[in-house]
Write a protein that holds these residues in place. Structure first.
Motif, PDB file in Angstrom:
ATOM      1  N   LYS A   6      -0.961  -9.913   2.638  1.00  0.00           N
ATOM      2  CA  LYS A   6      -2.308 -10.110   1.974  1.00  0.00           C
ATOM      3  C   LYS A   6      -1.970  -9.266   0.522  1.00  0.00           C
ATOM      4  N   ARG A   7      -1.550  -8.245   0.692  1.00  0.00           N
ATOM      5  CA  ARG A   7      -0.861  -7.510  -0.791  1.00  0.00           C
ATOM      6  C   ARG A   7      -0.175  -8.472  -1.602  1.00  0.00           C
ATOM      7  N   LEU A   8       0.924  -8.927  -0.732  1.00  0.00           N
ATOM      8  CA  LEU A   8       2.026  -9.818  -1.531  1.00  0.00           C
ATOM      9  C   LEU A   8       1.363 -11.093  -2.231  1.00  0.00           C
ATOM     10  N   ASP A   9       0.340 -11.695  -1.420  1.00  0.00           N
ATOM     11  CA  ASP A   9      -0.329 -12.878  -2.005  1.00  0.00           C
ATOM     12  C   ASP A   9      -1.215 -12.644  -3.097  1.00  0.00           C
ATOM     13  N   ASP A  10      -1.934 -11.305  -2.889  1.00  0.00           N
ATOM     14  CA  ASP A  10      -2.698 -10.885  -4.072  1.00  0.00           C
ATOM     15  C   ASP A  10      -2.074 -10.601  -5.111  1.00  0.00           C
ATOM     16  N   GLU A  11      -0.910 -10.124  -5.170  1.00  0.00           N
ATOM     17  CA  GLU A  11       0.103  -9.671  -6.376  1.00  0.00           C
ATOM     18  C   GLU A  11       0.693 -10.929  -6.834  1.00  0.00           C
ATOM     19  N   ALA A  12       0.945 -11.884  -6.093  1.00  0.00           N
ATOM     20  CA  ALA A  12       1.333 -12.927  -6.834  1.00  0.00           C
ATOM     21  C   ALA A  12      -0.016 -13.819  -7.221  1.00  0.00           C
ATOM     22  N   THR A  13      -0.983 -13.732  -6.868  1.00  0.00           N
ATOM     23  CA  THR A  13      -2.130 -14.397  -7.725  1.00  0.00           C
ATOM     24  C   THR A  13      -2.422 -13.428  -8.852  1.00  0.00           C
ATOM     25  N   LEU A  14      -2.327 -12.161  -8.934  1.00  0.00           N
ATOM     26  CA  LEU A  14      -2.477 -11.557 -10.361  1.00  0.00           C
ATOM     27  C   LEU A  14      -1.377 -12.045 -11.264  1.00  0.00           C
ATOM     28  N   ALA A  15      -0.126 -12.081 -10.686  1.00  0.00           N
ATOM     29  CA  ALA A  15       1.107 -12.467 -11.621  1.00  0.00           C
ATOM     30  C   ALA A  15       0.890 -13.790 -12.523  1.00  0.00           C
ATOM     31  N   TYR A  45     -11.317   4.865  -3.682  1.00  0.00           N
ATOM     32  CA  TYR A  45     -10.769   4.736  -5.321  1.00  0.00           C
ATOM     33  C   TYR A  45      -9.453   4.493  -5.203  1.00  0.00           C
ATOM     34  N   ALA A  46      -8.394   5.269  -4.468  1.00  0.00           N
ATOM     35  CA  ALA A  46      -7.204   5.191  -4.491  1.00  0.00           C
ATOM     36  C   ALA A  46      -6.729   3.696  -4.238  1.00  0.00           C
ATOM     37  N   ALA A  47      -7.325   3.281  -3.162  1.00  0.00           N
ATOM     38  CA  ALA A  47      -7.128   1.824  -2.522  1.00  0.00           C
ATOM     39  C   ALA A  47      -7.206   0.891  -3.533  1.00  0.00           C
ATOM     40  N   TRP A  48      -8.562   0.832  -4.442  1.00  0.00           N
ATOM     41  CA  TRP A  48      -8.645   0.084  -5.670  1.00  0.00           C
ATOM     42  C   TRP A  48      -7.521   0.150  -6.551  1.00  0.00           C
ATOM     43  N   ARG A  49      -7.198   1.309  -6.844  1.00  0.00           N
ATOM     44  CA  ARG A  49      -6.347   1.748  -8.026  1.00  0.00           C
ATOM     45  C   ARG A  49      -4.648   1.013  -7.519  1.00  0.00           C
ATOM     46  N   GLU A  50      -4.509   1.201  -6.322  1.00  0.00           N
ATOM     47  CA  GLU A  50      -3.529   0.600  -5.963  1.00  0.00           C
ATOM     48  C   GLU A  50      -3.286  -0.993  -6.136  1.00  0.00           C
ATOM     49  N   GLN A  51      -4.391  -1.417  -5.798  1.00  0.00           N
ATOM     50  CA  GLN A  51      -4.771  -2.774  -5.799  1.00  0.00           C
ATOM     51  C   GLN A  51      -4.703  -3.257  -7.421  1.00  0.00           C
ATOM     52  N   ILE A  63     -17.547   3.991  -8.637  1.00  0.00           N
ATOM     53  CA  ILE A  63     -16.737   4.595  -7.698  1.00  0.00           C
ATOM     54  C   ILE A  63     -15.981   5.460  -8.150  1.00  0.00           C
ATOM     55  N   THR A  64     -15.928   6.583  -7.449  1.00  0.00           N
ATOM     56  CA  THR A  64     -15.340   8.023  -8.237  1.00  0.00           C
ATOM     57  C   THR A  64     -14.249   8.349  -7.049  1.00  0.00           C
ATOM     58  N   ARG A  65     -13.189   9.328  -7.434  1.00  0.00           N
ATOM     59  CA  ARG A  65     -12.280   9.893  -6.722  1.00  0.00           C
ATOM     60  C   ARG A  65     -13.139  10.863  -6.020  1.00  0.00           C
ATOM     61  N   THR A  66     -12.250  11.167  -4.771  1.00  0.00           N
ATOM     62  CA  THR A  66     -12.543  12.212  -3.867  1.00  0.00           C
ATOM     63  C   THR A  66     -11.635  13.161  -3.766  1.00  0.00           C
ATOM     64  N   ARG A  67     -12.016  14.199  -2.950  1.00  0.00           N
ATOM     65  CA  ARG A  67     -10.713  15.157  -2.729  1.00  0.00           C
ATOM     66  C   ARG A  67      -9.536  14.562  -2.004  1.00  0.00           C
ATOM     67  N   SER A  68      -9.855  13.594  -1.100  1.00  0.00           N
ATOM     68  CA  SER A  68      -8.915  12.787  -0.479  1.00  0.00           C
ATOM     69  C   SER A  68      -8.194  11.990  -0.991  1.00  0.00           C
ATOM     70  N   ASP A  69      -8.636  11.576  -2.136  1.00  0.00           N
ATOM     71  CA  ASP A  69      -7.798  10.358  -2.983  1.00  0.00           C
ATOM     72  C   ASP A  69      -6.716  10.733  -3.706  1.00  0.00           C
TER      73      ASP A  69
END
Length: 69
Positions: A6-15, A45-51, A63-69
């Protein structure tokens, strides 16, 4: 494995997206719904940023960072 594909497909779409394409409408929709979606699905937050979601869009969505991000 499914998530990796899914990540690879999404990255291809973004490209394929044009840099000049106006994403204002897409961002506005994201801002409107992203926070409730994130809370329901437990998406950080971290997952969105990685995406590749810009920090400014996350801030607008509340959507804000938390201590676990």
């Amino acid at each position: 494995l499914d998530l990796r594909q899914k990540r690879l497909d999404d990255e291809a779409t973004l490209a394929r997206l044009s840099v000049e394409e106006d994403l204002t409408e897409v961002e506005n929709g994201f801002v409107e719904f992203a926070r409730s979606y994130s809370e329901r699905k437990g998406i950080s937050y971290a997952a969105w940023r990685e995406q590749g979601v810009p920090a400014a869009a996350l801030k607008k969505a509340g959507i804000t960072r938390t201590r676990s991000d």
